[in-house]
Design a protein around this motif. Structure first.
Motif, PDB file in Angstrom:
ATOM      1  N   TYR A  43       6.690  70.637  -5.436  1.00 31.64           N
ATOM      2  CA  TYR A  43       7.868  71.172  -4.628  1.00 31.64           C
ATOM      3  C   TYR A  43       9.060  70.842  -4.850  1.00 31.64           C
ATOM      4  O   TYR A  43      10.272  71.653  -4.899  1.00 31.64           O
ATOM      5  CB  TYR A  43       7.462  71.294  -3.210  1.00 31.64           C
ATOM      6  N   THR A  70      10.529  71.830  -8.348  1.00 31.46           N
ATOM      7  CA  THR A  70      10.666  73.210  -8.191  1.00 31.46           C
ATOM      8  C   THR A  70      12.012  73.296  -7.745  1.00 31.46           C
ATOM      9  O   THR A  70      12.966  74.100  -8.050  1.00 31.46           O
ATOM     10  CB  THR A  70       9.744  74.122  -7.405  1.00 31.46           C
ATOM     11  N   GLU A  71      12.454  72.690  -6.603  1.00 35.02           N
ATOM     12  CA  GLU A  71      13.681  72.890  -5.990  1.00 35.02           C
ATOM     13  C   GLU A  71      14.961  72.166  -6.727  1.00 35.02           C
ATOM     14  O   GLU A  71      15.911  72.856  -6.834  1.00 35.02           O
ATOM     15  CB  GLU A  71      13.849  72.104  -4.458  1.00 35.02           C
ATOM     16  N   VAL A  73       4.361  77.821 -10.619  1.00 31.35           N
ATOM     17  CA  VAL A  73       4.639  76.430 -10.771  1.00 31.35           C
ATOM     18  C   VAL A  73       3.648  75.618 -10.017  1.00 31.35           C
ATOM     19  O   VAL A  73       3.155  76.171  -8.916  1.00 31.35           O
ATOM     20  CB  VAL A  73       5.965  76.013  -9.736  1.00 31.35           C
ATOM     21  N   ALA A 121       8.118  80.953  -8.305  1.00 35.51           N
ATOM     22  CA  ALA A 121       7.421  80.002  -7.768  1.00 35.51           C
ATOM     23  C   ALA A 121       5.817  80.386  -7.996  1.00 35.51           C
ATOM     24  O   ALA A 121       5.033  79.449  -7.817  1.00 35.51           O
ATOM     25  CB  ALA A 121       7.802  79.950  -6.291  1.00 35.51           C
ATOM     26  N   PRO A 175       7.991  80.239  -2.232  1.00 31.05           N
ATOM     27  CA  PRO A 175       9.085  80.187  -3.344  1.00 31.05           C
ATOM     28  C   PRO A 175      10.271  79.448  -2.737  1.00 31.05           C
ATOM     29  O   PRO A 175      10.697  79.708  -1.534  1.00 31.05           O
ATOM     30  CB  PRO A 175       9.328  81.668  -3.815  1.00 31.05           C
ATOM     31  N   VAL A 226      12.964  79.272 -11.230  1.00 30.81           N
ATOM     32  CA  VAL A 226      11.747  79.125 -11.836  1.00 30.81           C
ATOM     33  C   VAL A 226      10.906  79.979 -11.069  1.00 30.81           C
ATOM     34  O   VAL A 226      10.640  79.793  -9.834  1.00 30.81           O
ATOM     35  CB  VAL A 226      11.367  77.651 -12.164  1.00 30.81           C
TER      36      VAL A 226
END
Length: 404
Positions: A234, A237-238, A293, A290, A299, A288
């Motif tokens: 997570y 991703t952020e 991932v 979500a 997301p 990207v």
């Protein structure tokens, strides 16, 4: 920008696919069971959603439900399954269905607990029919006792053509640790059970993610990103979403900028859902996708640009620089946002109303000059070298049934 695949989860996906095949081929007299455990933000729900998307043949029936994050009630999982379904054609007592679906028209007289449990199992059997079906249980750690008993019964239901997939945090962090532990022990005692524990991504897996986004990331870039995110999907991703379209060097933490502690990822995701039961609306277009991932269930939104490190005069471990004054309750809400909680989860954890949480979040955005809850969470992380450990599960346990 290239999409990011399910890095580091290929083995788990293959195991789930084999479990589904055993159901399709009729090799079992009772459901196949898969238990996926892991901390917040490691991608439990996304793994389940990716597995569902790849199952061949496609499941005839998918029953997916999760805990209600505010004021849990008996049979929340089944109520979520029944939500939006036409139950008028089900060959079941109407008053029992009203209870199980938590309808406001349910009669005052209720069935005995054992009878209601048998009717709940029968309801699932009717919905599954000839199958094959997939039963998805999100966040077993937050489920009510009646739902936990139901899940345990379904795991050993004779002749039920289904794959039961359970995603949960460890039982020690459950709302009802003892009952959740017994339920997990029962699930893990089923013959041929698939047990998976998802941890953070390794440096090599972070490198694989970055390689799909940037042409040839340098080793020092990979190492720094891994340190900043602690390998938490997570948080990764952020970070990528925060620097969409920028040079890869923008991912490097400047001198004095805080780095996420490796042993405690600071940006776990909130309760995830299989897309059919819990749509998510991002604050803005993520860098990207979500859904691709190996990370959070919901997301990410666009994050704030990198902010300056806290002033040298700020107190160590403080989430707030001297120029921003937050109330005690606002600080508690901010800790919950950093933990990835939704407004409803914050309300349950702190024993306040959702409307009050909304007011506190609005005040936090105004005081910190941020535009979204994700931005303010990242802002908080960047104001201190390491986040103090806050056991939100213990808080949630203490406030599992807050007053209205």
């Amino acid at each position: 920008m290239l999409p990011v695949s399910m890095v580091g989860r290929a083995g788990e996906l293959a195991e789930l696919d084999r479990a589904w095949s055993s159901v399709v081929l009729g090799r079992r007299r009772s459901p196949a069971v898969a238990v996926v455990t892991g901390g917040p933000g490691v991608g439990k729900s996304l793994l389940v959603a990716a597995a569902l998307d790849g199952f061949t043949p496609r499941p005839e029936v998918v029953l997916s439900g999760a805990a209600r994050v505010h004021s849990p009630a008996p049979y929340d999982w089944l109520a979520a399954v029944l939500s939006g379904r036409d139950t008028t054609r089900l060959d079941l007592p109407a008053d029992a269905l009203a209870w199980l679906a938590q309808q406001p028209t349910a009669p005052r007289e209720r069935y005995a607990p054992g009878t209601l449990l048998r009717l709940a199992v029968r309801t699932v059997r009717v919905l599954v029919g000839a199958g094959p079906a997939v039963l998805v249980v999100e966040d077993l750690h937050a489920l009510d006792p009646a739902s936990l008993n139901l899940i345990g019964e379904l795991a050993t239901a004779d002749g039920l053509p289904a794959l039961l997939v359970v995603a949960t945090r460890p039982a020690a962090r459950a709302v009802s640790p003892e009952l959740a532990g017994r339920t997990l022990a029962r699930l893990c005692g089923v013959r041929g059970v698939v047990r998976q524990h998802l941890g953070p991504l390794r440096p090599a897996e972070v490198a694989e993610v970055l390689t799909q986004v940037y042409a040839d990331p340098r080793p020092e870039l990979v190492h720094e990103v891994w340190r900043r995110t602690a390998g938490n999907p997570y948080a990764l991703t952020e970070l990528l979403a925060a620097h969409a379209g920028e040079d890869p060097d923008a991912l490097l933490a400047p001198a004095g900028s805080p780095v996420l502690p490796e042993s405690d990822p600071a940006l776990p995701a909130s309760r995830p859902a299989v897309p059919a039961s819990r749509p998510a609306v991002p604050a803005s277009r993520p860098a990207v996708p979500a859904s691709r991932v190996a990370g959070p269930e919901s997301p990410p939104g666009r994050l704030a640009r990198r902010r300056a490190a806290p002033e040298s005069g700020s107190a160590p471990g403080s989430a707030v620089p001297p120029s921003v004054c937050l109330t005690g309750r606002e600080s508690e809400v901010l800790d919950c946002l950093v933990a990835g909680m939704s407004n409803k989860q914050v309300a349950r954890a702190l024993g306040i109303s959702v409307r009050t949480v909304t007011v506190h979040v609005s005040n936090l955005l105004r005081k910190t000059g941020t535009a979204s809850r994700t931005e303010v969470a990242l802002w908080a992380v960047r104001q201190r070298p390491a986040l103090p450990h806050v056991d939100h599960e213990a808080v949630a346990q203490a406030s599992a049934y807050p007053s209205q």
